[in-house]
Design a protein around this motif. Structure first.
Motif, PDB file in Angstrom:
ATOM      1  N   SER A  18      -3.492  -6.932   0.890  1.00  0.00           N
ATOM      2  CA  SER A  18      -3.130  -5.846  -0.402  1.00  0.00           C
ATOM      3  C   SER A  18      -2.173  -6.201  -1.390  1.00  0.00           C
ATOM      4  O   SER A  18      -2.344  -5.971  -2.334  1.00  0.00           O
ATOM      5  N   ASP A  48     -10.909  -1.368  -0.153  1.00  0.00           N
ATOM      6  CA  ASP A  48      -9.605  -0.558  -0.788  1.00  0.00           C
ATOM      7  C   ASP A  48      -9.637  -0.920  -2.247  1.00  0.00           C
ATOM      8  O   ASP A  48      -9.884  -1.889  -2.698  1.00  0.00           O
ATOM      9  N   ARG A  54       0.763  -1.134  -0.006  1.00  0.00           N
ATOM     10  CA  ARG A  54       0.076   0.093   0.069  1.00  0.00           C
ATOM     11  C   ARG A  54       0.828   1.225   0.063  1.00  0.00           C
ATOM     12  O   ARG A  54       0.578   2.134  -0.923  1.00  0.00           O
ATOM     13  N   LEU A  84      -8.057   4.267  -0.169  1.00  0.00           N
ATOM     14  CA  LEU A  84      -8.490   3.317   0.875  1.00  0.00           C
ATOM     15  C   LEU A  84      -9.625   3.708   1.747  1.00  0.00           C
ATOM     16  O   LEU A  84     -10.117   4.745   1.560  1.00  0.00           O
ATOM     17  N   ASP A  85     -10.138   2.731   2.208  1.00  0.00           N
ATOM     18  CA  ASP A  85     -11.216   2.763   3.255  1.00  0.00           C
ATOM     19  C   ASP A  85     -12.504   3.565   2.591  1.00  0.00           C
ATOM     20  O   ASP A  85     -13.142   4.456   2.981  1.00  0.00           O
ATOM     21  N   ALA A  95      -3.406   4.030  -4.334  1.00  0.00           N
ATOM     22  CA  ALA A  95      -4.095   3.122  -3.485  1.00  0.00           C
ATOM     23  C   ALA A  95      -5.246   4.116  -2.844  1.00  0.00           C
ATOM     24  O   ALA A  95      -5.128   5.263  -2.213  1.00  0.00           O
ATOM     25  N   GLU A 120      -7.199  -5.460   5.111  1.00  0.00           N
ATOM     26  CA  GLU A 120      -5.747  -4.941   5.188  1.00  0.00           C
ATOM     27  C   GLU A 120      -4.654  -6.011   5.130  1.00  0.00           C
ATOM     28  O   GLU A 120      -3.561  -5.509   4.947  1.00  0.00           O
TER      29      GLU A 120
END
Length: 263
Positions: free
Chosen positions: A85, A56, A34, A43-44, A41, A82
């Motif tokens: 990735s 993600d 990441r 994310l979230d 990337a 997580e």
């Protein structure tokens, strides 16, 4: 088979040398990957209101050819996006985006609810990235990936599903100690077992499993391939914890099973 026998049949780590060392390595590899992507990337990203309804999205250097969705395993009770990735590396090197969702775990959700959450995550991935959608996943995530390919689902632009070491027939799991959290009953086993459900028209499928996996997982993979009339690969030398490693390699046969001929 009694409960103790079923628990043993579906125990993976007890039969993998150095099993305890895999999760920390996965976490370290995932975090480094990441970090290496920077702004590529994303994310979230929320696909629903729940705390774990997040994904993600990892993007290649150029406009993506499509999106590969990877659904994590953990017997529907553990892990999150997580941890995995780094497995997006193979898709990105081939010009594909990769989306990795988390989903609500048992006992906070039943498996049917997880199926609905992953379907929403896949729909969001399709909204974010143009082109074909491919869904893969490992173990419990292989079950959820297979569910996306069933006729009762409607993932936009879904071209292919590649369940890896999937749990395709849930009835044996209802007899394990895990079912104290999973709460599987006969109705849910029937509704949520991909091996009992028709594959969606126009959706290709290929089942992947490691040759060194527990016999129960080899059986599960074959049951799905036979029920769906699709190909299956028994990956030489691979066990349940390293069977997914090929996803990090753009030249691997596993990445090819996901993406060859598409995009």
């Amino acid at each position: 088979m009694d409960r103790a026998g079923l628990d043993r049949a579906y125990s993976n780590g007890a039969f993998i040398p150095g099993a305890d060392g895999f999760p920390p390595r996965w976490l370290a590899q995932a975090a480094a990957f990441r970090d290496s992507l920077g702004a590529r990337a994303r994310l979230d990203l929320a696909y629903g209101p729940g705390a774990r309804q997040r994904l993600d999205l990892f993007l290649p250097d150029a406009p993506p050819r499509g999106v590969l969705v990877f659904v994590h395993g953990g017997y529907w009770m553990a892990f999150g996006r997580e941890t995995w990735s780094h497995l997006a590396a193979g898709a990105l090197a081939r010009g594909w985006a990769c989306a990795m969702p988390s989903y609500t775990l048992a006992p906070d959700a039943r498996i049917s609810e997880m199926t609905a959450e992953v379907a929403r995550a896949c729909a969001m991935a399709a909204d974010l990235v143009a082109g074909p959608v491919v869904v893969t996943g490992h173990s419990a995530g292989g079950h959820l990936a297979a569910r996306m390919g069933c006729a009762d689902q409607a993932v936009p632009r879904l071209a292919r599903v590649v369940p890896i070491s999937p749990l395709a027939e849930l009835a044996p799991l209802a007899g394990t100690t895990m079912n104290e959290k999973l709460r599987l009953d006969g109705r849910e086993c029937a509704a949520e077992s991909p091996a009992r459900l028709a594959r969606a028209a126009g959706v290709a499928a290929h089942v992947w499993v490691g040759a060194q996996e527990r016999p129960a997982f080899l059986w599960q993979a074959r049951v799905l391939s036979e029920a769906w009339g699709c190909g299956w690969t028994v990956d030489p030398g691979r066990h349940h914890f390293d069977v997914v490693d090929g996803l990090a390699d753009p030249a691997s046969a596993l990445t090819g099973a996901c993406l060859d001929g598409l995009g």
